[in-house]
Design a protein around this motif. Sequence first.
Motif, PDB file in Angstrom:
ATOM      1  N   LEU A 155       0.907  -1.471   0.199  1.00  0.00           N
ATOM      2  CA  LEU A 155      -0.297   0.045   0.072  1.00  0.00           C
ATOM      3  C   LEU A 155       0.741   1.368  -0.338  1.00  0.00           C
ATOM      4  O   LEU A 155       0.293   2.627  -0.651  1.00  0.00           O
ATOM      5  N   GLU A 156       1.636   1.149   0.867  1.00  0.00           N
ATOM      6  CA  GLU A 156       2.741   2.259   1.035  1.00  0.00           C
ATOM      7  C   GLU A 156       3.574   2.961  -0.658  1.00  0.00           C
ATOM      8  O   GLU A 156       3.309   3.700  -0.986  1.00  0.00           O
ATOM      9  N   LYS A 157       3.667   2.044  -1.548  1.00  0.00           N
ATOM     10  CA  LYS A 157       4.607   2.115  -2.666  1.00  0.00           C
ATOM     11  C   LYS A 157       3.034   2.208  -4.243  1.00  0.00           C
ATOM     12  O   LYS A 157       3.158   2.354  -4.710  1.00  0.00           O
ATOM     13  N   GLY A 158       1.710   2.026  -3.754  1.00  0.00           N
ATOM     14  CA  GLY A 158       0.525   1.582  -4.355  1.00  0.00           C
ATOM     15  C   GLY A 158       1.269   0.042  -5.209  1.00  0.00           C
ATOM     16  O   GLY A 158       0.528   0.527  -6.705  1.00  0.00           O
ATOM     17  N   ILE A 159       0.849  -0.556  -5.147  1.00  0.00           N
ATOM     18  CA  ILE A 159       1.729  -1.452  -5.778  1.00  0.00           C
ATOM     19  C   ILE A 159       1.169  -2.897  -5.961  1.00  0.00           C
ATOM     20  O   ILE A 159       0.849  -4.068  -3.817  1.00  0.00           O
ATOM     21  N   TYR A 160       1.555  -3.876  -6.777  1.00  0.00           N
ATOM     22  CA  TYR A 160       0.693  -5.552  -6.305  1.00  0.00           C
ATOM     23  C   TYR A 160       1.385  -6.802  -6.813  1.00  0.00           C
ATOM     24  O   TYR A 160       1.711  -5.687  -8.194  1.00  0.00           O
ATOM     25  N   LYS A 161       1.842  -7.579  -6.422  1.00  0.00           N
ATOM     26  CA  LYS A 161       2.211  -8.628  -7.482  1.00  0.00           C
ATOM     27  C   LYS A 161       1.617  -9.997  -6.270  1.00  0.00           C
ATOM     28  O   LYS A 161       1.371 -10.149  -5.456  1.00  0.00           O
ATOM     29  N   VAL A 162       1.558 -10.915  -7.471  1.00  0.00           N
ATOM     30  CA  VAL A 162       1.581 -12.415  -7.657  1.00  0.00           C
ATOM     31  C   VAL A 162       2.035 -13.463  -6.351  1.00  0.00           C
ATOM     32  O   VAL A 162       3.128 -13.154  -6.403  1.00  0.00           O
ATOM     33  N   PHE A 188       3.873 -12.349 -12.646  1.00  0.00           N
ATOM     34  CA  PHE A 188       5.068 -11.983 -12.069  1.00  0.00           C
ATOM     35  C   PHE A 188       5.766 -10.436 -11.889  1.00  0.00           C
ATOM     36  O   PHE A 188       6.044 -10.366 -10.780  1.00  0.00           O
ATOM     37  N   CYS A 189       5.627  -9.725 -12.453  1.00  0.00           N
ATOM     38  CA  CYS A 189       5.594  -8.378 -12.383  1.00  0.00           C
ATOM     39  C   CYS A 189       5.016  -7.328 -11.154  1.00  0.00           C
ATOM     40  O   CYS A 189       4.011  -8.168 -10.625  1.00  0.00           O
ATOM     41  N   GLU A 190       5.304  -6.305 -10.775  1.00  0.00           N
ATOM     42  CA  GLU A 190       4.855  -5.345 -10.100  1.00  0.00           C
ATOM     43  C   GLU A 190       4.014  -4.460 -10.995  1.00  0.00           C
ATOM     44  O   GLU A 190       4.268  -4.379 -11.909  1.00  0.00           O
ATOM     45  N   TYR A 191       3.276  -4.457 -10.427  1.00  0.00           N
ATOM     46  CA  TYR A 191       1.148  -3.847 -11.218  1.00  0.00           C
ATOM     47  C   TYR A 191       1.301  -2.390 -10.374  1.00  0.00           C
ATOM     48  O   TYR A 191       0.813  -3.122  -8.775  1.00  0.00           O
ATOM     49  N   PRO A 192       0.450  -1.194 -10.636  1.00  0.00           N
ATOM     50  CA  PRO A 192      -0.170  -1.029  -9.699  1.00  0.00           C
ATOM     51  C   PRO A 192      -1.436  -1.025  -9.434  1.00  0.00           C
ATOM     52  O   PRO A 192      -2.516  -1.749 -10.215  1.00  0.00           O
ATOM     53  N   ILE A 193      -2.026  -0.496  -7.791  1.00  0.00           N
ATOM     54  CA  ILE A 193      -3.648  -1.592  -7.884  1.00  0.00           C
ATOM     55  C   ILE A 193      -4.275  -0.518  -8.302  1.00  0.00           C
ATOM     56  O   ILE A 193      -5.207  -1.249  -8.411  1.00  0.00           O
ATOM     57  N   ASN A 194      -4.228   0.476  -8.767  1.00  0.00           N
ATOM     58  CA  ASN A 194      -5.154   1.757  -9.632  1.00  0.00           C
ATOM     59  C   ASN A 194      -5.179   1.292 -10.804  1.00  0.00           C
ATOM     60  O   ASN A 194      -4.824   1.939 -11.543  1.00  0.00           O
ATOM     61  N   ASP A 195      -5.197  -0.220 -10.612  1.00  0.00           N
ATOM     62  CA  ASP A 195      -5.798  -0.717 -12.736  1.00  0.00           C
ATOM     63  C   ASP A 195      -6.683  -0.854 -13.354  1.00  0.00           C
ATOM     64  O   ASP A 195      -7.592  -1.336 -13.910  1.00  0.00           O
ATOM     65  N   GLY A 196      -7.669  -1.042 -12.131  1.00  0.00           N
ATOM     66  CA  GLY A 196      -9.462  -1.226 -13.125  1.00  0.00           C
ATOM     67  C   GLY A 196     -10.378  -1.865 -12.389  1.00  0.00           C
ATOM     68  O   GLY A 196     -10.806  -2.469 -11.871  1.00  0.00           O
ATOM     69  N   LEU A 197      -9.313  -2.681 -11.538  1.00  0.00           N
ATOM     70  CA  LEU A 197      -9.948  -4.608 -11.340  1.00  0.00           C
ATOM     71  C   LEU A 197      -9.531  -4.118  -9.754  1.00  0.00           C
ATOM     72  O   LEU A 197     -10.126  -4.593  -8.622  1.00  0.00           O
ATOM     73  N   HIS A 198      -8.008  -4.461  -9.259  1.00  0.00           N
ATOM     74  CA  HIS A 198      -7.622  -4.673  -8.340  1.00  0.00           C
ATOM     75  C   HIS A 198      -8.592  -3.075  -7.424  1.00  0.00           C
ATOM     76  O   HIS A 198      -8.734  -3.945  -5.594  1.00  0.00           O
ATOM     77  N   ASN A 199      -7.886  -2.422  -7.426  1.00  0.00           N
ATOM     78  CA  ASN A 199      -8.760  -1.146  -6.928  1.00  0.00           C
ATOM     79  C   ASN A 199     -10.112  -1.249  -6.501  1.00  0.00           C
ATOM     80  O   ASN A 199     -10.848  -1.019  -5.726  1.00  0.00           O
ATOM     81  N   THR A 200     -10.783  -2.158  -7.352  1.00  0.00           N
ATOM     82  CA  THR A 200     -12.399  -2.350  -7.449  1.00  0.00           C
ATOM     83  C   THR A 200     -12.433  -3.354  -6.226  1.00  0.00           C
ATOM     84  O   THR A 200     -13.500  -3.055  -5.457  1.00  0.00           O
TER      85      THR A 200
END
Length: 702
Positions: free
Chosen positions: A56-63, A82-94
């Motif tokens: 949450l601090e960086k605003g990213i998620y990873k598998v 297995f890359c890092e992606y932004p949480i605010n991607d339309g799916l995970h933030n939802t």
Amino acid sequence: MMKSENLYDDSEINLFLSISQATVSIRNKKDLVDFIQEKLKKVFDFSDLAITKFNLEKGIYKVFLEHCDKSNQHPDFNDIAFCEYPINDGLHNTIMDSETTVVLSVRELIQNGMRHFVFLQDAGIREVAGIRLLHKGEVFGTMVLLSEKEGSFSESHRRLIKNISSHVSSAVSNVIANEEIEKKEREQSILLSLSNQMAMVKNKDELFEVIDNRLKELFSLKSFGIILMNEDRKTHRAFLLGVSDEIQNSTDFKNIVHKDYDINDGIFNKVLASDSAVIFDIENLQEPLPLYAQFWKKKKFQKIIGIALRVADNDLGCLFVQPKEDFEINPVLNLFKGVSSQVVIALSNIISNEKNASQLKEILSYKEHLENEKSYLLEEVATGHKYSDIIGSGVEMQKVFHLLTQVAFTNSTVLILGETGTGKELIARAIHTSSPRKNNLMVKVNCAALPADLIESELFGHEKGSFTGAVERRIGKFELAHKGTLFLDEIGEMPQKLQMKLLRVIQEREIERVGGKETIKVDVRIIAATNRNLVKEVEEGKFRSDLYYRLNVFPIQLPPLKNRREDIPVLVSHFISKFSKSIGKDVKSISKLAMAELKFYQWPGNVRELEHVIERSILMANECVIKNVFLPNNENFEGHEQSGIGIKTIDENEKQHIINILKSCNGKVFGSNGAAKILGIPHTTLYSKIKKLGITKSEIFK
């Protein structure tokens, strides 16, 4: 298998109990995968599952964990999943913002900008259902189910996914916690093992072995470097490097590795200012860059990790490492910091050991220097030369005294010229004792008295084993004369092969011992002396012209005694006083006739010859007045014939004089009552004279 909605409703309580019991026993990722296989896939119609973890601090998620039977068939699965992606991607933030299960089609997600989901579409995935995972009321990740057909997740399915999410959250939290515990235990074990190895490190080579073998394996490193601050605290320099042979042998590397760099170079100071590891993305480093960072760019390094090495608040330097391209850096940064602390301990021990060794070497060198100085001073005391020994008030000597006052207080090189016996060494000593260097040694080297093969060792010293007979290290006269004066007597006798080396030392002010590799700086004033005509020697090719001009900075020409006869009475009076006291005779003056003889004589041996004549005359005198003097080849005074003295050479006079002294000492050469003491010369010199003049025991004891 529960596929109908009514069946789910009727058996929910039993399902929850089953899932609850199963999640309690989950301890690791394998248990979690087995749970998915055994429980969830029997309940829901999905092909793949992914559990993600938020930062949450960086605003990213990873598998965090995946079980993908379908999508992992795609050739780009590992590169994308297995890359890092932004949480605010339309799916995970939802999903994160929703308290219920979220169901979205892959087509809609791609249309809304999630381009990295194209590979899911290509793999045949059509719909995803996601629920947030919570621990102590905080969202920490998601569980996402992927299906090959749309409409797979009904309302009852969504409600069931939400209801079991707490159990999945608990299971995932347990796995994460257990992994953290295992990670810390593993790190502690590594640090303990490393600590034991570091504690045994005593020098740079041993530290290199530990880092090269253990850390390279532990952190998957390609290279490393320990860079330490210099004593000036303004610059830094490489202390220990572990790089590939290819890099080590490159010209660029050799040009940068031994340089000093400003600590505020944009790299080093950034690491020093941080309490944690600093990761440098080499491609994105901004100019201007220090040479070593330019080298990183040129060699296409991807990343460099730097961490400060410090003891308490004292900065020692930095540890830089180059990880391999596929190595995941972030999970081990804390461990890397712990390892750096172990390196600091070993480094402190090495620096302390090196400082102790350096101090011990310095003490031993100082002790050796003192012993050599003591030996040299004892010899100097034995010869007994003093500034007051320069006697003369005539015009010629006044010119010499004037030159002395001009040059004594400088560091200029002096060349003293004059016939044998004119007192060149006394003039050299007078210059030294009147100079700022007077509290240090004036070291004499007689270039004519040493074999040609030993002059180099005598001047520059030698290392143990550098030649046959070199059983120990010896410092040379240049080192002994450091901060003082080196008097090179009879410089015209120096072999030509050594003249070039002497010239280099005078120019560079540094020497190398015979057999040594270390360059030693020396601060020495040079005074040279010769009775030869060096201009003629240069013209004949016997003496190097460049060395002559280096020595002939301030020449002083000493007059022969025959050109300063007005000084003879004063010199005679001085020698009578000197030898009457040492010999123990009450001789106080010289007759007018004897003085006339001395003034008439041509004195080829100059003042030294006069000194010997007076000494012999005192020995032969029977009264308190010298009436007869013993001059060689003097046929102008009949007094010699009448007294039966006869004509003798200087060597014959010296031989007879030594025999007489030895007789008076009953043959004893050294000691308080020995002949050497009476003659005022070292006993080694007396032995040499006895051998040279052919004096036998029968002549002493007859």
